[in-house]
Motif scaffolding. Structure first.
Motif, PDB file in Angstrom:
ATOM      1  N   GLU A 169      -4.937  11.534  -3.234  1.00  0.00           N
ATOM      2  CA  GLU A 169      -4.865  10.090  -2.941  1.00  0.00           C
ATOM      3  C   GLU A 169      -5.785   9.335  -3.881  1.00  0.00           C
ATOM      4  O   GLU A 169      -6.923   9.748  -4.088  1.00  0.00           O
ATOM      5  N   ARG A 170      -5.292   8.257  -4.433  1.00  0.00           N
ATOM      6  CA  ARG A 170      -6.130   7.334  -5.192  1.00  0.00           C
ATOM      7  C   ARG A 170      -5.692   5.923  -4.832  1.00  0.00           C
ATOM      8  O   ARG A 170      -4.551   5.707  -4.406  1.00  0.00           O
TER       9      ARG A 170
ATOM     10  N   VAL B  97       0.838  -1.221   0.000  1.00  0.00           N
ATOM     11  CA  VAL B  97       0.000   0.000   0.000  1.00  0.00           C
ATOM     12  C   VAL B  97       0.867   1.263   0.000  1.00  0.00           C
ATOM     13  O   VAL B  97       1.974   1.261   0.536  1.00  0.00           O
ATOM     14  N   PRO B  98       0.318   2.358  -0.608  1.00  0.00           N
ATOM     15  CA  PRO B  98       1.085   3.614  -0.621  1.00  0.00           C
ATOM     16  C   PRO B  98       1.007   4.347   0.715  1.00  0.00           C
ATOM     17  O   PRO B  98      -0.059   4.398   1.331  1.00  0.00           O
TER      18      PRO B  98
ATOM     19  N   LYS C  24      -2.679   5.288   9.295  1.00  0.00           N
ATOM     20  CA  LYS C  24      -4.011   5.195   9.906  1.00  0.00           C
ATOM     21  C   LYS C  24      -4.583   3.816   9.603  1.00  0.00           C
ATOM     22  O   LYS C  24      -4.550   3.360   8.462  1.00  0.00           O
TER      23      LYS C  24
ATOM     24  N   SER D 170       2.706   8.051   2.586  1.00  0.00           N
ATOM     25  CA  SER D 170       3.569   9.238   2.491  1.00  0.00           C
ATOM     26  C   SER D 170       4.735   9.105   3.452  1.00  0.00           C
ATOM     27  O   SER D 170       4.593   8.514   4.527  1.00  0.00           O
TER      28      SER D 170
ATOM     29  N   THR E  22       3.503   7.402   8.707  1.00  0.00           N
ATOM     30  CA  THR E  22       2.470   7.540   9.740  1.00  0.00           C
ATOM     31  C   THR E  22       1.192   6.926   9.187  1.00  0.00           C
ATOM     32  O   THR E  22       0.676   7.374   8.156  1.00  0.00           O
TER      33      THR E  22
ATOM     34  N   GLY F  15      -8.034  -0.589   7.166  1.00  0.00           N
ATOM     35  CA  GLY F  15      -8.433  -1.813   6.463  1.00  0.00           C
ATOM     36  C   GLY F  15      -7.413  -2.914   6.671  1.00  0.00           C
ATOM     37  O   GLY F  15      -6.603  -2.877   7.604  1.00  0.00           O
ATOM     38  N   GLU F  16      -7.418  -3.883   5.736  1.00  0.00           N
ATOM     39  CA  GLU F  16      -6.639  -5.102   5.940  1.00  0.00           C
ATOM     40  C   GLU F  16      -5.132  -4.843   6.105  1.00  0.00           C
ATOM     41  O   GLU F  16      -4.514  -5.281   7.074  1.00  0.00           O
ATOM     42  N   CYS F  17      -4.555  -4.122   5.157  1.00  0.00           N
ATOM     43  CA  CYS F  17      -3.094  -3.974   5.190  1.00  0.00           C
ATOM     44  C   CYS F  17      -2.652  -3.015   6.306  1.00  0.00           C
ATOM     45  O   CYS F  17      -1.667  -3.279   7.007  1.00  0.00           O
ATOM     46  N   THR F  18      -3.380  -1.911   6.450  1.00  0.00           N
ATOM     47  CA  THR F  18      -2.996  -0.952   7.505  1.00  0.00           C
ATOM     48  C   THR F  18      -3.183  -1.584   8.892  1.00  0.00           C
ATOM     49  O   THR F  18      -2.417  -1.309   9.814  1.00  0.00           O
TER      50      THR F  18
HETATM   51  C1  LIG Z   1       0.113   8.813  -2.393  1.00  0.00           C
HETATM   52  C2  LIG Z   1      -0.611   8.263  -1.193  1.00  0.00           C
HETATM   53  C3  LIG Z   1      -0.132   8.530   0.078  1.00  0.00           C
HETATM   54  C4  LIG Z   1      -0.788   8.012   1.194  1.00  0.00           C
HETATM   55  N1  LIG Z   1      -0.279   8.297   2.422  1.00  0.00           N
HETATM   56  C5  LIG Z   1      -0.852   7.777   3.511  1.00  0.00           C
HETATM   57  C6  LIG Z   1      -0.299   8.020   4.783  1.00  0.00           C
HETATM   58  O1  LIG Z   1       0.698   8.723   4.955  1.00  0.00           O
HETATM   59  N2  LIG Z   1      -0.895   7.431   5.841  1.00  0.00           N
HETATM   60  C7  LIG Z   1      -2.017   6.632   5.716  1.00  0.00           C
HETATM   61  O2  LIG Z   1      -2.499   6.110   6.729  1.00  0.00           O
HETATM   62  N3  LIG Z   1      -2.577   6.417   4.516  1.00  0.00           N
HETATM   63  C8  LIG Z   1      -2.021   6.956   3.406  1.00  0.00           C
HETATM   64  N4  LIG Z   1      -2.562   6.706   2.180  1.00  0.00           N
HETATM   65  C9  LIG Z   1      -3.788   5.880   2.094  1.00  0.00           C
HETATM   66  C10 LIG Z   1      -3.426   4.404   2.247  1.00  0.00           C
HETATM   67  O3  LIG Z   1      -2.660   3.998   1.133  1.00  0.00           O
HETATM   68  C11 LIG Z   1      -4.700   3.554   2.359  1.00  0.00           C
HETATM   69  O4  LIG Z   1      -5.377   3.874   3.530  1.00  0.00           O
HETATM   70  C12 LIG Z   1      -4.347   2.075   2.346  1.00  0.00           C
HETATM   71  O5  LIG Z   1      -3.908   1.714   1.070  1.00  0.00           O
HETATM   72  C13 LIG Z   1      -5.543   1.243   2.758  1.00  0.00           C
HETATM   73  O6  LIG Z   1      -5.153  -0.110   2.675  1.00  0.00           O
HETATM   74  P1  LIG Z   1      -5.903  -1.235   3.527  1.00  0.00           P
HETATM   75  O7  LIG Z   1      -5.563  -2.566   2.961  1.00  0.00           O
HETATM   76  O8  LIG Z   1      -5.615  -1.039   4.982  1.00  0.00           O
HETATM   77  O9  LIG Z   1      -7.406  -0.869   3.310  1.00  0.00           O
HETATM   78  P2  LIG Z   1      -8.477  -1.654   2.403  1.00  0.00           P
HETATM   79  O10 LIG Z   1      -8.954  -2.828   3.211  1.00  0.00           O
HETATM   80  O11 LIG Z   1      -7.908  -1.911   1.047  1.00  0.00           O
HETATM   81  O12 LIG Z   1      -9.565  -0.518   2.283  1.00  0.00           O
HETATM   82  C14 LIG Z   1     -10.091   0.189   3.396  1.00  0.00           C
HETATM   83  C15 LIG Z   1     -10.602   1.536   2.938  1.00  0.00           C
HETATM   84  O13 LIG Z   1      -9.513   2.388   2.477  1.00  0.00           O
HETATM   85  C16 LIG Z   1      -9.742   2.807   1.137  1.00  0.00           C
HETATM   86  N5  LIG Z   1      -8.450   2.822   0.418  1.00  0.00           N
HETATM   87  C17 LIG Z   1      -7.761   1.736   0.017  1.00  0.00           C
HETATM   88  N6  LIG Z   1      -6.636   2.111  -0.609  1.00  0.00           N
HETATM   89  C18 LIG Z   1      -6.603   3.457  -0.606  1.00  0.00           C
HETATM   90  C19 LIG Z   1      -5.702   4.435  -1.115  1.00  0.00           C
HETATM   91  N7  LIG Z   1      -4.581   4.116  -1.767  1.00  0.00           N
HETATM   92  N8  LIG Z   1      -5.990   5.731  -0.923  1.00  0.00           N
HETATM   93  C20 LIG Z   1      -7.102   6.082  -0.283  1.00  0.00           C
HETATM   94  N9  LIG Z   1      -8.008   5.197   0.228  1.00  0.00           N
HETATM   95  C21 LIG Z   1      -7.764   3.919   0.058  1.00  0.00           C
HETATM   96  C22 LIG Z   1     -10.695   1.780   0.552  1.00  0.00           C
HETATM   97  O14 LIG Z   1     -11.458   2.347  -0.508  1.00  0.00           O
HETATM   98  C23 LIG Z   1     -11.565   1.443   1.737  1.00  0.00           C
HETATM   99  O15 LIG Z   1     -12.555   2.420   1.948  1.00  0.00           O
HETATM  100  C24 LIG Z   1      -1.952   7.214   1.040  1.00  0.00           C
HETATM  101  C25 LIG Z   1      -2.445   6.952  -0.243  1.00  0.00           C
HETATM  102  C26 LIG Z   1      -1.793   7.472  -1.348  1.00  0.00           C
HETATM  103  C27 LIG Z   1      -2.319   7.192  -2.709  1.00  0.00           C
END
Ligand SMILES: Cc1cc2nc3c(=O)[nH]c(=O)nc-3n(C[C@H](O)[C@H](O)[C@H](O)COP(=O)(O)OP(=O)(O)OC[C@H]3O[C@@H](n4cnc5c(N)ncnc54)[C@H](O)[C@@H]3O)c2cc1C
Ligand code: FES
Length: 282
Positions: A228-229, A54-55, A72, A57, A70, A75-78
């Motif tokens: 963010e995407r 997962v991405p 938050k 910052s 840092t 979901g699954e990976c976080t």
């Molecule tokens: C360039 C960039 C920088 C980021 N920086 C940070 C950061 O510094 N700290 C942080 O906590 N998070 C950050 N994020 C968001 C983080 O990548 C997502 O929260 C993470 O991918 C969720 O993964 P998951 O498996 O825990 O959640 P999932 O189980 O996959 O999904 C849980 C929820 O999060 C949403 N989600 C999933 N992937 C993303 C994503 N890439 N961006 C936004 N929402 C998402 C889903 O739609 C769903 O609602 C960043 C995203 C991007 C694109």
């Protein structure tokens, strides 16, 4: 070593920022001292073995190759990242994407405006600006008191920066309102000359970014937003992070976009893609 090489690194420190948010520290130096220096605003892909990549910052780094993210727990990976302990390993790919460009004039009135976890890359940028003796204003927002992060860090910067404001949507700590509302209040008596000297760097919920964008567009204020995407590859291969209609990729062309590009993006503030690539309303 390129930015797309995955380095397996050991977590050496973990800080609980607030309920559901942790900062993890790790060292990115290879044995032979080879080290790519990141820039504020860039991100990394974090690989948790057996779970996902997962991405995130980069929220901090130093000259010894120590980087911080840092995270938050959403979901699954976080959630898996939150379960990691000191001494555990993660895969790190990066630094990726573009970065916040430092204004060439120190006389610019600089605002760093962040909401929620979007404050993470801005904290990294704040540290760089302090190192370079730039003065700036931080506006940091969160939904509620228990979601505010980096309060102590920002309080400790107070003597080195121009102003620090924090706010919550429900008024439970700091000013009541969104970070974008606080910005509007701070500039309400500015004249055209003052507007042209402002530069805004922002990251956070896209609705907040869109409000800031509208305000900045109205007054011709220089504006940058980190978007963010959902990302799969993080390096321009899968197309999942495409922004219509320009076809720009958040992972390669962004995540930071200036006002002139944002105003052309029909997706900005309106649509995102789910993990299958299907467009959904925000
Ligand atoms: C360039 C960039 C920088 C980021 N920086 C940070 C950061 O510094 N700290 C942080 O906590 N998070 C950050 N994020 C968001 C983080 O990548 C997502 O929260 C993470 O991918 C969720 O993964 P998951 O498996 O825990 O959640 P999932 O189980 O996959 O999904 C849980 C929820 O999060 C949403 N989600 C999933 N992937 C993303 C994503 N890439 N961006 C936004 N929402 C998402 C889903 O739609 C769903 O609602 C960043 C995203 C991007 C694109
Ligand atoms: S995440 Fe694959 S192209 Fe951007």
């Amino acid at each position: 070593m390129t930015e797309n090489t995955i380095l397996t690194v050991k977590i050496h420190k973990i800080v609980n920022e607030c309920d559901g948010v942790k900062t993890l520290f790790f060292n990115m130096k290879k044995g032979n001292n080879e080290y790519i220096a990141p820039k504020p605003g860039q991100f990394v892909m974090i690989w948790v073995l057996g779970v996902d990549e997962v991405p995130m910052s980069i929220s901090g780094y130093d000259e010894h190759g120590n980087w911080a993210i840092t995270v938050k727990n959403v979901g699954e990976c976080t959630n898996s990242i939150h379960k990691l302990k000191i001494g555990d390993f993660i895969g790190v790919r990066g630094p990726l994407g573009n970065h916040f460009k430092i204004p060439n004039k120190k006389s610019k009135k600089i605002f760093l405006i962040g909401g929620g976890i979007g404050i993470a890359p801005l904290k990294c940028f704040a540290t760089k600006l302090i190192e370079m003796n730039y003065k700036f204003t931080i506006i940091a927002g969160a939904k509620t008191d228990s979601d505010l992060i980096f309060i102590d860090d920002f309080q400790s910067y107070k003597k080195l920066i121009s102003e620090y404001h924090f706010c919550t949507d429900d008024g439970s700590n700091g000013l009541k309102g969104l970070a974008s509302d606080i910005f509007e209040q701070l500039i309400k008596d500015f004249n055209e000359n003052e507007f042209s000297n402002i530069i805004v760097y922002s990251c956070g919920p896209e609705m907040m970014l869109y409000k800031l964008f509208q305000k900045c567009q109205k007054h011709s204020i220089e504006f940058f937003a980190s978007l963010e995407r959902i990302m799969r590859c993080g390096c321009g291969l899968c197309g999942l992070c495409t922004l219509d209609p320009l076809g720009l990729l958040v992972c390669k062309d962004g995540p930071i976009f200036g006002l002139n590009i944002l105003k052309e993006l029909k997706d900005f503030g309106k649509f995102q893609r789910d993990i299958t690539g299907k467009k959904i309303k925000m």
